[in-house]
Structure formats: C-alpha cells, structure tokens
Design an enzyme around this catalytic site. Structure first.
Site, mmCIF file in Angstrom:
data_model
loop_
_atom_site.group_PDB
_atom_site.id
_atom_site.type_symbol
_atom_site.label_atom_id
_atom_site.label_comp_id
_atom_site.label_asym_id
_atom_site.label_seq_id
_atom_site.Cartn_x
_atom_site.Cartn_y
_atom_site.Cartn_z
ATOM 1 N N THR A 218 0.850 -1.205 0.194
ATOM 2 C CA THR A 218 0.522 0.086 0.476
ATOM 3 C C THR A 218 0.301 1.070 0.431
ATOM 4 O OG1 THR A 218 -2.182 1.182 1.380
ATOM 5 C CG2 THR A 218 -0.254 0.319 2.552
ATOM 6 N N LYS B 57 3.619 1.426 -3.924
ATOM 7 C CA LYS B 57 2.924 0.520 -4.700
ATOM 8 C C LYS B 57 4.155 0.624 -5.921
ATOM 9 C CE LYS B 57 -1.471 0.768 -3.356
ATOM 10 N NZ LYS B 57 -3.257 0.552 -3.820
ATOM 11 N N ASN C 133 -0.351 -4.198 -5.924
ATOM 12 C CA ASN C 133 -0.710 -4.094 -4.845
ATOM 13 C C ASN C 133 -1.134 -4.803 -4.121
ATOM 14 O OD1 ASN C 133 -2.616 -5.520 -6.065
ATOM 15 N ND2 ASN C 133 -4.778 -3.949 -5.045
ATOM 16 N N ASP D 154 -7.146 -4.140 -8.025
ATOM 17 C CA ASP D 154 -8.134 -2.928 -7.847
ATOM 18 C C ASP D 154 -9.057 -2.928 -9.010
ATOM 19 O OD1 ASP D 154 -6.506 -2.281 -5.274
ATOM 20 O OD2 ASP D 154 -5.928 -0.884 -6.037
ATOM 21 N N GLY E 235 -11.398 12.706 -11.222
ATOM 22 C CA GLY E 235 -9.641 12.917 -10.924
ATOM 23 C C GLY E 235 -8.986 12.143 -11.171
ATOM 24 N N GLY F 82 -3.450 7.927 -8.055
ATOM 25 C CA GLY F 82 -4.180 6.390 -8.338
ATOM 26 C C GLY F 82 -4.914 5.672 -8.454
HETATM 27 P P1 ATR Z 1 -5.433 8.392 -5.021
HETATM 28 O O1 ATR Z 1 -3.764 7.908 -5.178
HETATM 29 O O2 ATR Z 1 -6.147 8.005 -4.403
HETATM 30 O O3 ATR Z 1 -5.939 8.783 -5.819
HETATM 31 P P2 ATR Z 1 -4.239 11.342 -5.300
HETATM 32 O O4 ATR Z 1 -3.029 10.636 -6.241
HETATM 33 O O5 ATR Z 1 -3.205 12.180 -4.290
HETATM 34 O O6 ATR Z 1 -4.228 10.264 -4.432
HETATM 35 O O7 ATR Z 1 -4.834 11.992 -6.081
HETATM 36 C C1 ATR Z 1 -5.887 12.497 -5.230
HETATM 37 C C2 ATR Z 1 -6.915 13.232 -6.391
HETATM 38 O O8 ATR Z 1 -7.705 13.776 -5.539
HETATM 39 C C3 ATR Z 1 -6.396 14.136 -6.958
HETATM 40 O O9 ATR Z 1 -7.201 14.045 -8.694
HETATM 41 C C4 ATR Z 1 -6.960 16.399 -6.944
HETATM 42 O O10 ATR Z 1 -6.280 16.542 -8.131
HETATM 43 P P3 ATR Z 1 -4.995 17.344 -8.066
HETATM 44 O O11 ATR Z 1 -4.252 16.647 -8.648
HETATM 45 O O12 ATR Z 1 -6.050 18.713 -8.998
HETATM 46 O O13 ATR Z 1 -4.047 16.937 -7.033
HETATM 47 C C5 ATR Z 1 -7.935 15.183 -6.027
HETATM 48 N N1 ATR Z 1 -8.065 16.073 -5.392
HETATM 49 C C6 ATR Z 1 -8.071 16.062 -3.548
HETATM 50 N N2 ATR Z 1 -7.993 18.001 -3.328
HETATM 51 C C7 ATR Z 1 -9.309 18.164 -4.159
HETATM 52 C C8 ATR Z 1 -10.201 18.556 -4.135
HETATM 53 N N3 ATR Z 1 -9.584 20.047 -2.931
HETATM 54 N N4 ATR Z 1 -10.856 19.808 -5.395
HETATM 55 C C9 ATR Z 1 -10.704 18.954 -5.816
HETATM 56 N N5 ATR Z 1 -10.218 17.455 -6.342
HETATM 57 C C10 ATR Z 1 -8.892 17.002 -5.453
#
Ligand code: ATR
Length: 272
Positions: free
Chosen positions: A61, A65, A86, A101, A125, A128
């Site tokens: 995790t 990863k 994972n 996943d 989003g 990952g």
């Molecule tokens: P994970 O591996 O869980 O996907 P991550 O790689 O940190 O975690 O991705 C988090 C996602 O949430 C990203 O798409 C991020 O957008 P950015 O690429 O612009 O950072 C999104 N995210 C986090 N906070 C946000 C917010 N306040 N509004 C909109 N999107 C958000």
C-alpha cells in the site's frame, strides 16, 4: 503457520488483516495476516523477506505501490497498466507483482447491480485510484471515458494514456453528465465530508446512472445521489473484492467473500 502481511508506511489503519484473518479462520487455513510497517529505506529487505518459505504473499500500500516494482521478478500486465502493485505472490518463477484493484472494482459493480452494459463513464480525479478505475472500465468494455481533474493537465495525461477524453474540470458537469451512465468519484474529496460536485449537478445525470465513490463508506456524494434518485455504491465492495482476488492468488482457494465483507463492516463499526 504461514504468514501474509501488508507493506506500507503507515499500515496501522489497514482493514486487510481483519478480512483476511476472518477468511483464514473460515477456511481453516493455518496462516496469519500481519502489519508490516516499512519505511522506504527498508523496502528492499522487506521484499526480500517475502522469499522465505513461510510467506504466502503480501499486499503493498501507500507509498510503496510503485517503488516495490524493481524488487520483484515479474510485474503483471494489469499492474503495469495501473502503474502500481498491490499484491505480491511468491511463485516458482520468483516474486510476482499484481494489482487486484481493477478486478475488485468490476466485481463490486457486478455484485451490486448485476451485469450492466455501460457505454459512457465519467471519472473525477487523476491519481492512483483513478488509474485503477479506468483500467477496470476498459476491462468492462466501456467505450467512452471522460476524465476531469482539478488540475486539468493530469487528466490530459491520463486521457492520452488510456485513449480517453479529457474534459476541463469547470465544464465536466455540463459536458459529460447528461450522457454518463456511471460517475466515479476518485478524488480524495469525500473522506472529509466534502463533495466533488454540487447536489444539483447530479440531477444532470440520466436517471439510470450509477454514482460510485471509492471512499469506503457512505459519503455526502452518495447521500446526495440517493436523494436525487440515482443508484450509488461506495468503495467497500471494491476493497473486499480486491482482497478476495489476492486471497485466491495466495491460497489457490475460493475466497469466502461474505465473511470478508462482514468482518470489514464489523471493524468499521467498531472504529465508529
Ligand atoms: P489517490 O492515489 O487516492 O488517487 P492522489 O494521487 O493524491 O490519491 O489523488 C487525489 C485526487 O484527488 C487528485 O485527482 C486530486 O486532484 P489534483 O490532481 O488536482 O491534485 C484530487 N483532489 C484532491 N483535493 C481536491 C480538491 N480540493 N478538489 C478537487 N480535487 C481534489
């Protein structure tokens, strides 16, 4: 006794020990799932320890990863597409890195809604979690995938890699929602009770649309979807099914999915 564990930093919050130990108990397998907290400098040694004969396998995790890959003998095509491992499976050919996943996502949707034909999906989003969801959508044969992200450039890069469409964050509701049969929230918004879109935005989705939030519990987005008469699904089923797949790869036995689901829900309830 055989051992399995989760490699990450931190790992204390993991629900995996609960669901896997429940599954081992149910099937009478003499194995135990442990927490293996591993700071980055110790990752190579930790992975090397998976070659010991009493190790059945491992989960990997955050934040390892990707970093785990060079220490493995083979990385499956699915894990390469997702860009993350994972699950590690010891085998006669060495340590295999896989990613369960996308399988978990697909099984969770099928288990909840039956066989669904989805042509158009929107992914919010571009981290990952989004990558795993997009690989799952491709496995499910979803033709049109729109990706929108707060930082448009990250969505554009993902869209290019997966032959999907980048939609600017500010336009996704008007542009993509009216045709979307599936909306996936893969942003980190939801863990702390925020919504990635407004409640009224959800009314732009077709009535038959399914709203998926990858967070492991009911979120404001899912409550809003229900209030608008749209079907919703949280990420708990995906968690269980990715675990079930890993369990089957380690043991060669069919995972007791119901028991795993129950144990995760019980642990969540205990934590409040
Ligand atoms: P994970 O591996 O869980 O996907 P991550 O790689 O940190 O975690 O991705 C988090 C996602 O949430 C990203 O798409 C991020 O957008 P950015 O690429 O612009 O950072 C999104 N995210 C986090 N906070 C946000 C917010 N306040 N509004 C909109 N999107 C958000």
């Amino acid at each position: 006794m055989k051992r399995v564990g989760v490699i990450g930093d931190p790992v204390e919050h993991s629900l995996s020990p609960h669901m896997h130990n429940a599954a081992f108990g149910e099937l009478g397998i003499d194995a135990f799932y442990e927490l293996w907290p591993t700071p980055l400098p110790g990752l190579g040694d930790r992975v090397a320890s998976l070659r010991l004969p009493d190790v059945l396998g491992a989960n990997v995790t955050v934040p390892h990863k990707q970093a785990v890959m060079p220490f493995l003998d083979r990385v499956t095509e699915t894990a390469q597409r997702i860009g993350a491992v994972n699950t590690v499976i010891p085998s006669p050919e060495g340590l295999i890195g896989d990613n369960t996943d996308a399988h978990g996502f697909q099984r969770s949707i099928e288990e909840t809604f039956g066989p669904v034909q989805i042509d158009s999906a929107v992914v919010l989003g571009a981290g990952g979690a989004s990558r795993a969801a997009i690989v799952a959508l491709r496995m499910m044969g979803v033709e049109n995938i729109d990706i929108a992200n707060r930082t448009d450039a990250r969505a554009a890069a993902l869209a290019q890699e997966f032959a999907a469409e980048m939609i600017p964050w500010s336009e996704v509701v008007a542009e993509s929602f009216p045709d979307a049969e599936l909306l996936i929230n893969a942003t980190s918004l939801g863990w702390h009770d925020e919504m990635p879109v407004l409640m009224d935005d959800l009314k732009r989705l077709p009535h038959r649309a399914i709203v998926v939030d990858l967070t492991y519990r009911e979120t404001p987005l899912l409550r809003a979807a229900a209030d608008c008469g749209r079907r919703g699904l949280d990420g708990l089923g995906m968690l269980v099914h990715q675990g079930a797949r890993a369990f089957e790869l380690w043991t060669g036995m069919q995972a007791p999915v119901g028991i795993m689901q129950e144990s995760v829900r019980a642990e969540q309830a205990r934590r409040g």
